[in-house]
Design an enzyme around this catalytic site. Structure first.
Site, PDB file in Angstrom:
ATOM      1  N   HIS A   8      -0.955  10.855  -2.766  1.00 37.97           N
ATOM      2  CA  HIS A   8      -2.289  10.498  -2.293  1.00 37.97           C
ATOM      3  C   HIS A   8      -3.209  11.696  -2.054  1.00 37.97           C
ATOM      4  O   HIS A   8      -4.335  11.740  -2.544  1.00 37.97           O
ATOM      5  CB  HIS A   8      -2.186   9.687  -0.988  1.00 37.97           C
ATOM      6  CG  HIS A   8      -3.504   9.319  -0.401  1.00 37.97           C
ATOM      7  ND1 HIS A   8      -4.185  10.139   0.480  1.00 37.97           N
ATOM      8  CD2 HIS A   8      -4.276   8.220  -0.565  1.00 37.97           C
ATOM      9  CE1 HIS A   8      -5.328   9.561   0.831  1.00 37.97           C
ATOM     10  NE2 HIS A   8      -5.401   8.396   0.210  1.00 37.97           N
ATOM     11  N   GLU A  19       0.809  -0.695  -4.708  1.00 37.10           N
ATOM     12  CA  GLU A  19      -0.373   0.137  -4.894  1.00 37.10           C
ATOM     13  C   GLU A  19       0.091   1.577  -4.774  1.00 37.10           C
ATOM     14  O   GLU A  19       0.922   1.897  -3.922  1.00 37.10           O
ATOM     15  CB  GLU A  19      -1.416  -0.193  -3.817  1.00 37.10           C
ATOM     16  CG  GLU A  19      -2.751   0.529  -3.975  1.00 37.10           C
ATOM     17  CD  GLU A  19      -2.815   1.863  -3.245  1.00 37.10           C
ATOM     18  OE1 GLU A  19      -3.817   2.582  -3.412  1.00 37.10           O
ATOM     19  OE2 GLU A  19      -1.858   2.212  -2.513  1.00 37.10           O
ATOM     20  N   ASP A  47      -1.069   6.014  -5.757  1.00 38.34           N
ATOM     21  CA  ASP A  47      -2.130   6.971  -6.054  1.00 38.34           C
ATOM     22  C   ASP A  47      -1.631   7.987  -7.075  1.00 38.34           C
ATOM     23  O   ASP A  47      -0.475   8.405  -7.016  1.00 38.34           O
ATOM     24  CB  ASP A  47      -2.534   7.718  -4.784  1.00 38.34           C
ATOM     25  CG  ASP A  47      -2.840   6.777  -3.632  1.00 38.34           C
ATOM     26  OD1 ASP A  47      -3.946   6.222  -3.620  1.00 38.34           O
ATOM     27  OD2 ASP A  47      -1.965   6.591  -2.758  1.00 38.34           O
ATOM     28  N   GLU A 106      -4.384   3.707  -8.201  1.00 38.90           N
ATOM     29  CA  GLU A 106      -5.634   4.299  -7.738  1.00 38.90           C
ATOM     30  C   GLU A 106      -5.758   5.706  -8.310  1.00 38.90           C
ATOM     31  O   GLU A 106      -4.921   6.572  -8.060  1.00 38.90           O
ATOM     32  CB  GLU A 106      -5.716   4.365  -6.211  1.00 38.90           C
ATOM     33  CG  GLU A 106      -7.029   4.992  -5.754  1.00 38.90           C
ATOM     34  CD  GLU A 106      -7.167   5.148  -4.246  1.00 38.90           C
ATOM     35  OE1 GLU A 106      -8.037   5.939  -3.820  1.00 38.90           O
ATOM     36  OE2 GLU A 106      -6.410   4.499  -3.501  1.00 38.90           O
ATOM     37  N   ASP A 158       0.347  -2.048   4.409  1.00 40.03           N
ATOM     38  CA  ASP A 158       1.486  -1.146   4.607  1.00 40.03           C
ATOM     39  C   ASP A 158       2.757  -1.914   4.947  1.00 40.03           C
ATOM     40  O   ASP A 158       3.848  -1.342   4.936  1.00 40.03           O
ATOM     41  CB  ASP A 158       1.198  -0.178   5.762  1.00 40.03           C
ATOM     42  CG  ASP A 158       0.109   0.824   5.445  1.00 40.03           C
ATOM     43  OD1 ASP A 158      -0.023   1.215   4.260  1.00 40.03           O
ATOM     44  OD2 ASP A 158      -0.617   1.228   6.375  1.00 40.03           O
ATOM     45  N   LYS A 177      -7.069   9.158  -8.076  1.00 39.43           N
ATOM     46  CA  LYS A 177      -7.598  10.004  -7.003  1.00 39.43           C
ATOM     47  C   LYS A 177      -8.506  11.078  -7.605  1.00 39.43           C
ATOM     48  O   LYS A 177      -8.214  12.271  -7.578  1.00 39.43           O
ATOM     49  CB  LYS A 177      -6.456  10.637  -6.208  1.00 39.43           C
ATOM     50  CG  LYS A 177      -5.526   9.645  -5.538  1.00 39.43           C
ATOM     51  CD  LYS A 177      -6.248   8.742  -4.542  1.00 39.43           C
ATOM     52  CE  LYS A 177      -6.765   9.499  -3.360  1.00 39.43           C
ATOM     53  NZ  LYS A 177      -7.375   8.594  -2.336  1.00 39.43           N
ATOM     54  N   HIS A 227       0.817  -1.202   0.000  1.00 38.93           N
ATOM     55  CA  HIS A 227       0.000   0.000   0.000  1.00 38.93           C
ATOM     56  C   HIS A 227       0.859   1.264   0.000  1.00 38.93           C
ATOM     57  O   HIS A 227       1.605   1.517   0.953  1.00 38.93           O
ATOM     58  CB  HIS A 227      -0.893  -0.025   1.245  1.00 38.93           C
ATOM     59  CG  HIS A 227      -1.859   1.095   1.341  1.00 38.93           C
ATOM     60  ND1 HIS A 227      -1.902   1.947   2.432  1.00 38.93           N
ATOM     61  CD2 HIS A 227      -2.830   1.512   0.501  1.00 38.93           C
ATOM     62  CE1 HIS A 227      -2.866   2.823   2.254  1.00 38.93           C
ATOM     63  NE2 HIS A 227      -3.454   2.589   1.100  1.00 38.93           N
ATOM     64  N   ARG A 228       0.787   2.010  -1.081  1.00 43.13           N
ATOM     65  CA  ARG A 228       1.641   3.198  -1.275  1.00 43.13           C
ATOM     66  C   ARG A 228       3.111   2.817  -1.140  1.00 43.13           C
ATOM     67  O   ARG A 228       3.936   3.596  -0.657  1.00 43.13           O
ATOM     68  CB  ARG A 228       1.270   4.314  -0.296  1.00 43.13           C
ATOM     69  CG  ARG A 228      -0.204   4.691  -0.318  1.00 43.13           C
ATOM     70  CD  ARG A 228      -0.551   5.770   0.676  1.00 43.13           C
ATOM     71  NE  ARG A 228      -1.990   5.814   0.920  1.00 43.13           N
ATOM     72  CZ  ARG A 228      -2.591   6.544   1.851  1.00 43.13           C
ATOM     73  NH1 ARG A 228      -1.861   7.320   2.634  1.00 43.13           N
ATOM     74  NH2 ARG A 228      -3.896   6.506   2.006  1.00 43.13           N
TER      75      ARG A 228
END
Length: 243
Positions: A49, A34, A36, A110, A230, A112, A7-8
């Protein structure tokens, strides 16, 4: 096997959405990252993000009001110096794609665009995916489900998955109505039974954000399609017990 998406990047140990976090995720054994994306004032695809740069950098202002040149000069780890002192930048999606050419990681992008629609974002992202021939390694998610439908219209082969954080009735049917082949629910919004039923209908389930060991174990035990976490290193070590 349950895939692990960082995640990120490895955001639990490195500044989120930075190349350092993505490299760490690869080293830690993640199957994918992943990230953003938003559009800058000059139309570049930046990996960040928040709508503003205030929380994660030493700058201030809205992403879409700054040029990528201005963004790239900010310190993306300004508020995380307590665990990572090396200076980090906000990368562009192109920079991430160039790095992906040297590995086999999947990439969950993702969009945004749930608050700011960012006109033309879908086309720009899809065009870059095609340029780097990453159609088989990229999946696109968003809380803006109309945007995902648009992505399928302009690039039918691209994998899409709606993000959501509320309880959804028969999520497999909703995903199918969007032309999506997966769902990305908030972990607390979906039960094990619903995960199993959704996967049985051919829809992948990738819950977010799965950081607790007990939750990782529970999802590995039912062979959930993937988790978004994370802490990819911790997830990788725990997954070894279920292979």
């Amino acid at each position: 096997m349950t895939f692990i998406f960082a995640h990120r990047g490895s955001a639990g140990t490195h500044p989120e959405n930075t190349m350092e976090a993505f490299v760490a995720a690869e080293i830690d054994g993640a199957d994918g990252i992943e990230l953003d994306v938003q559009l800058t004032a000059d139309g570049e695809i930046a990996v960040i993000h928040d709508l503003t740069v205030d929380r994660t950098t030493n700058g201030s202002g809205y992403v879409n009001e700054l040029t990528y040149s201005e963004l790239s000069k900010l310190k993306a780890n300004y508020h995380s110096l307590h665990f990572f002192k090396k200076s980090c930048r906000i990368p562009s999606l192109r920079e991430v794609f160039e790095w992906l050419e040297a590995n086999d990681l999947l990439c969950n992008i993702e969009l945004k665009n749930a608050v700011n629609p960012y006109r033309g974002m879908e086309e720009k992202v899809v065009e870059l995916v095609h340029e780097y021939c990453l159609e088989r390694r990229v999946l696109i998610s968003s809380f803006n489900h109309k945007s995902l439908v648009h992505c399928k219209e302009i690039a039918p082969a691209i994998i899409t998955a709606p993000l959501y954080n509320e309880v959804l009735y028969k999520p497999w049917e909703y995903a199918a109505s969007l032309g999506a082949s997966g769902i990305h629910p908030k972990l607390k919004s979906i039960s094990d039974r619903e995960i199993i039923d959704t996967m049985a209908c051919g829809i992948a389930v990738r819950p977010y954000t799965v950081n607790k060991e007990k939750d990782m174990k529970r999802l590995f035990a039912i062979d959930c399609s993937a988790i978004i976490t994370d802490y990819p290193g911790k997830a990788y070590r725990l997954r070894e017990q279920y292979q």
